[in-house]
Design an enzyme around this catalytic site. Structure first.
Site, short mmCIF file in Angstrom:
data_model
loop_
_atom_site.label_atom_id
_atom_site.label_comp_id
_atom_site.label_asym_id
_atom_site.label_seq_id
_atom_site.Cartn_x
_atom_site.Cartn_y
_atom_site.Cartn_z
N GLU A 97 0.46 -0.76 -0.75
CA GLU A 97 -0.53 -0.06 0.07
C GLU A 97 0.84 1.26 0.41
O GLU A 97 1.67 1.16 0.63
CB GLU A 97 -0.96 -0.08 1.32
CG GLU A 97 -0.62 -0.20 2.40
CD GLU A 97 -1.37 0.31 3.28
OE1 GLU A 97 -2.21 1.41 3.97
OE2 GLU A 97 -1.26 -0.52 4.61
N CYS A 123 -2.03 -13.26 -14.91
CA CYS A 123 -2.47 -12.44 -16.44
C CYS A 123 -3.34 -11.81 -17.12
O CYS A 123 -3.63 -11.45 -18.29
CB CYS A 123 -1.34 -13.27 -17.39
SG CYS A 123 0.10 -13.83 -16.69
#
Length: 338
Positions: A97, A123
Site C-alpha cells: 500500500e 495475467c
C-alpha cells in the site's frame, strides 16, 4: 457481459529498453546444466523465447504504467482531467500500500473526482480492468476511464538466477523456477470512453469469463520467486480455455473463420501452438511477441493489440478476439470491433 456504448479512445504501449537474451542466461546457467545433465535449451528451443526486455534497475511498476498512460492520453487526444476512473492491473506493484493506481494517478495529476484502484488477477487482470471500466461507462457513471499496466521483472531475474546457479540447487527446484526466466518487462495503457463521445473509435463489445480455481496452486509467485507446474498449467489452461471458447461462441456469436485477429496472452511457443490447434485458428491471424519480449503478464494482450494498431494491421470493421488466461485459473474472452 455485452456492452452497447463502450469504445477504445486511446491505446499505447512501452517496450522496456534493455534486451536480455536466452543465450546470455544459458551461459550463466551452464555449470548448473552440466551438473544436472540438462542438455536441452528449454528457454529457446522449447519455450521459443530468445530474448526478453528489462527496465533500468530503478524503474518501478508505476513509472512504466505512467509512461504508457501519458502516451495513451495523447493517442486519445483528451486531457487527464476528463478521466473518471483509473485502474492499475499489473502483477508488479511498488508497495503493498498505497495502491499502484494511486501512484500513477498522482504522477498524472488526475482530478479529485477520479476513482483509482488496483485490480489483481494474474495475467488476466487487464481484461478484467477493461470489463470493470466498461460497466461504469455503460451505466453512464463516467465518461472516460484509463486502464494501465506496468510490469517489472528485473528483481525476479536477479534472485532466480542467484538460486539457479547455486551449487546445491536440485533438478526439481531448477525446473520449478525455470518459467520465471520467461518473464518480460513492458507497459500498456488504454483510454476507454462512452461511444457517443468518440463515435469513430473501435467498439468494445465485452465478453465472457470462466474459472477453474481448483487449480490455484499451479503457479505461485511473489516479488522475487515464481514456482510453476508448467505441464499441468498448460493442460488445465487449455481445458478451461475450451470451455470459455464455447461460451464465447454462444454469447458473442463467434465463428473462428469470421474473426480477423486473435490477440492471445503471450506465454510461450507451446502455449500459443496449443491455443491455435485447439480452436482451429489460422496462425496468420495470431501476432506473437513472446519470442523477443517474453511473457509480459497482463500487459501482453494490450501490448499486442497496440502493436497491431501501430503496424497498420487493423482496419475499420475488423473483429478482434481478445483471449486472456491467468493463474488461478481464470479465463476471459472478449471482442473488439475496430
Amino acid at each position: 457481459m455485452l456492452f452497447q456504448n463502450v469504445s477504445i479512445a486511446g491505446l499505447a504501449h512501452i517496450d522496456a529498453p534493455h534486451t536480455l537474451t536466452s543465450k546470455e542466461i544459458n551461459e550463466r546457467l551452464q555449470p548448473t546444466y552440466d551438473r544436472l545433465g540438462i542438455k536441452t535449451d528449454v528457454l529457446g528451443d522449447v519455450a521459443g523465447i530468445h530474448a526478453r526486455r528489462l527496465w533500468d534497475q530503478d524503474v518501478q511498476a508505476s513509472d512504466a504504467a505512467t509512461q504508457a498512460a501519458r502516451k495513451a492520453l495523447i493517442d486519445a487526444n483528451i486531457g487527464i482531467e476528463k478521466i473518471g476512473l483509473l485502474i492499475n492491473t499489473s502483477v508488479s506493484r511498488d508497495y503493498l500500500e498505497p495502491s499502484t493506481a494511486s501512484i500513477v494517478s498522482g504522477n498524472l495529476g488526475v482530478s479529485d473526482h477520479c476513482m483509482t484502484f488496483d485490480v489483481a488477477n494474474a495475467c488476466l487482470a487487464f481484461i478484467n480492468g477493461m470489463d470493470i471500466a466498461a460497466r461504469m461507462l455503460e451505466r453512464g457513471e463516467i465518461d472516460y476511464a484509463l486502464v494501465v499496466d506496468g510490469e517489472t521483472a528485473n528483481l525476479v531475474y536477479e534472485k532466480t538466477l542467484e538460486r539457479m546457479t547455486s551449487p546445491d540447487v536440485t533438478e526439481e527446484e531448477f525446473r520449478n523456477e525455470l518459467a520465471a526466466l520467461t518473464l518480460g518487462c513492458g507497459a500498456a495503457a488504454m483510454v476507454m470512453a462512452r461511444s457517443e463521445l468518440v463515435p469513430d473509435a473501435p467498439r468494445y463489445k465485452g465478453g465472457v469469463t470462466r474459472s477453474a480455481t481448483e487449480w490455484n496452486k499451479l503457479c505461485r509467485g511473489n516479488l522475487d520467486r515464481m514456482v510453476t507446474d508448467t505441464r499441468l498449467l498448460l493442460i488445465e489452461g487449455i481445458k478451461l480455455a475450451q470451455k470459455t471458447f464455447v461460451a464465447a461462441k454462444q454469447v458473442l456469436g463467434w465463428a473462428v473463420e469470421e474473426l480477423d485477429q486473435f490477440v492471445i496472452h503471450q506465454v510461450s511457443r507451446p502455449h500459443t501452438a496449443a491455443f491455435v490447434k485447439s480452436f482451429g485458428i489460422d496462425p496468420a491471424k495470431v501476432m506473437t511477441i513472446f519470442g523477443e519480449h517474453g511473457n509480459i503478464g497482463p500487459a501482453s494482450v494490450p501490448i499486442v493489440l497496440s502493436k497491431l494498431k501501430e503496424l497498420g494491421r487493423l482496419k475499420k470493421g475488423d473483429r478482434i478476439a481478445l483471449l486472456g488466461i491467468g493463474s488461478g485459473l481464470n479465463c476471459s474472452m472478449a471482442e473488439v470491433v475496430w
